[in-house]
Design a protein around this motif. Sequence first.
Motif, short mmCIF file in Angstrom:
data_model
loop_
_atom_site.label_atom_id
_atom_site.label_comp_id
_atom_site.label_asym_id
_atom_site.label_seq_id
_atom_site.Cartn_x
_atom_site.Cartn_y
_atom_site.Cartn_z
N TRP A 1 0.85 -1.19 0.00
CA TRP A 1 0.00 0.00 0.00
C TRP A 1 0.88 1.24 0.00
N GLN B 1 -2.09 0.53 7.28
CA GLN B 1 -2.51 -0.37 6.20
C GLN B 1 -4.01 -0.26 5.99
N SER C 1 -5.20 -1.81 -0.23
CA SER C 1 -3.94 -2.51 -0.42
C SER C 1 -4.07 -3.40 -1.64
#
Length: 495
Positions: A257, A329, A282
Motif C-alpha cells: 500500500w 494499512q 492494499s
Amino acid sequence: MSRSDLRRGEVLRRAVALVALAAALGLAAFGWWSSRLGEYSVMAMGHDAAHAAHGGAGAGGVSVTSLTADPARRADVKVELVARSGTVEIPGGRSVEGYTVNGTSPGPTIRARQGQLVEVTFVNESVRDGATLHWHGVDVPNAADGVAGITQDAVPVGGRYVYRFVVKDAGTYWYHSHQVSHEQVERGLFGALVVSPPAAPAAPGSRSPVDVVALLHVYAGQHTLGGRAEDERVVATPGQPVRIRVVNTDQGTATVWSSVPYRVAAVDGHDVVGPTEVVDRSVLVPAGGRVDLMVTTPADGSAARVHVGGARSVILGPAAAAAPGPVAQPREVLDLLDYGRPAPLGFDPSHPDKTFDYTIGRRIGLIDGRPGVFWTVNGRLFPDVPMFHVREGDVVVMRLTNNSDEVHPMHLHGHHVVVLSRNSVAAQGSPWWVDTLDVRPGETYEVAFVADNPGIWSDHCHTLPHAVDGLVAHVMYDGVTTPFTINGAAGNQPE
Ligand code: C2O
Ligand code: CU
C-alpha cells in the motif's frame, strides 16, 4: 468363571492383541515401503484427469530436450550466472549462510527488451545438491524451463547449462533454482528479470518514469528489499512517475500500500487494461507473483512511501526530502476481479476442449516413506495426483478449489492463465492474466488458457514447503516425453 478361565481369557486377549499389533505394524511397514518412490519418471505419475476424452500420446513422441528456441538465432542478451553456496551479506542486517548468484542474493537483475533472445549460461560452482534456473512467469520453451528431473538434470558442481528463450511479453519476472527449491530459493538462489517494451520514441515533454525493482524476500527472519534489510530510497523529481516492480520471492502473500494514490499497471508480466487510481486499498501479491505499481512523486517536493510487505518501504522523492512516516494499512483490499476495463481475451473459453479440476485438500498419510499431514489434489496424495493431459491448441479450463485452511499461490509453468470467475462471480474488469494465483480457503477460481506451448509443465503451489508436501501436479502435452527422472543418479529433486 474360574481363575484358570480368567487366565486363559487374558492369554487369549494378549495373543489377539499381539497378532493385531503385528498386523498393524506389517501394514504400516508395507505402507511405508510401498509409499517409497525410488527413481521415477513424472510420465508415470497420476492418471488422466480430463472430463473430455483425449486421443492419447501420438506415435513416436517428442523429447522435452528438443523443445528449444531457434538454435540458429543469435542471442540478443547474453549473461553468465554463477551459483555458489556461502555467506549472503545482508546490508542493514546480519549475514546468513545460503546461496548467491554472481556473488550476491538476489543475483543480478537481467534486463531485456520484448522480442529479444536471452541466453543465460548457468554455472554451478559450489551448490552441493546441484541447481537449476527456472524463469518464473516467462513462457519459455520447455527445454529452458529449468525443472530438475523433468526438463533437465540438476547441474552438478562444476557443471553448466545454457538457457535460451525469447521474451515475448514485456513485464516483471524472476528466476530461481528448481532443484530442492524449497531450500535453495528460501536461502537466496534467485534474482529478477525485467523485460521492457520495445523502445518507443519519447513523447515531447514527457518525463520517463523511474523504474524500480522492489524484490521482497525474508532471509532467516530478516525482511529485505533487494537483499537489504532497510527501506529503499528512490530519487525522483516532484511530479515524476515511478514504476515499482514488486517481486514477491517469499513464501507468503505480500501486502502493498502507499501514502499516495497508485495504479496497478501490470500483474505477472501482463498489462492491466485501463487501470484506475487506487486510494485507501492494499494490493496483495501472492508468493511468486509480481505487481507493477505506477505512482507519481508528490508535486510539492515531499517524498512518498510505498509499503512493500509490511516490514519495508520504498521511499520516493527528491534526495533532500525527509522520509514520511509509515501510513496505516488500509482495511480494504483491491479486487483484481473487477479492476480496469474489459478487453478481448484473444480466445473463446466458453467451449473448452478440456476441463480439469484441481481441488486442494489435506490429510494424514505417507509420501516417499515419510509420514505427515500432506496436501492432496482431488483427494489423492502425491504422486497419485491427476495428470492434466492436453493437446496442442486445446482451450483449457481449470477449476482451482481450496478445501484446506491455508492460502495456496497456484503457479502453472509455461503459460499464463486468465481468471474467468471466483466463487461463480464472473471477472468484470481488465483481463486478469496470471502465472501465480492466490486461492484462499473456501475459494474456487475458474481459469482458462490456450495450450500453445508443448511440454511437460509443473503446476504447483508456490509456498514451496507446500510443494514438497505434495501440492504438485503437471500439465502434459500428448506426445511429449522426458528422458529425465526424479531421485535417480542425477539426484533430481525439483521441489
Ligand atoms: Cu517459481 Cu515451479 O516455480
Ligand atoms: Cu500451498
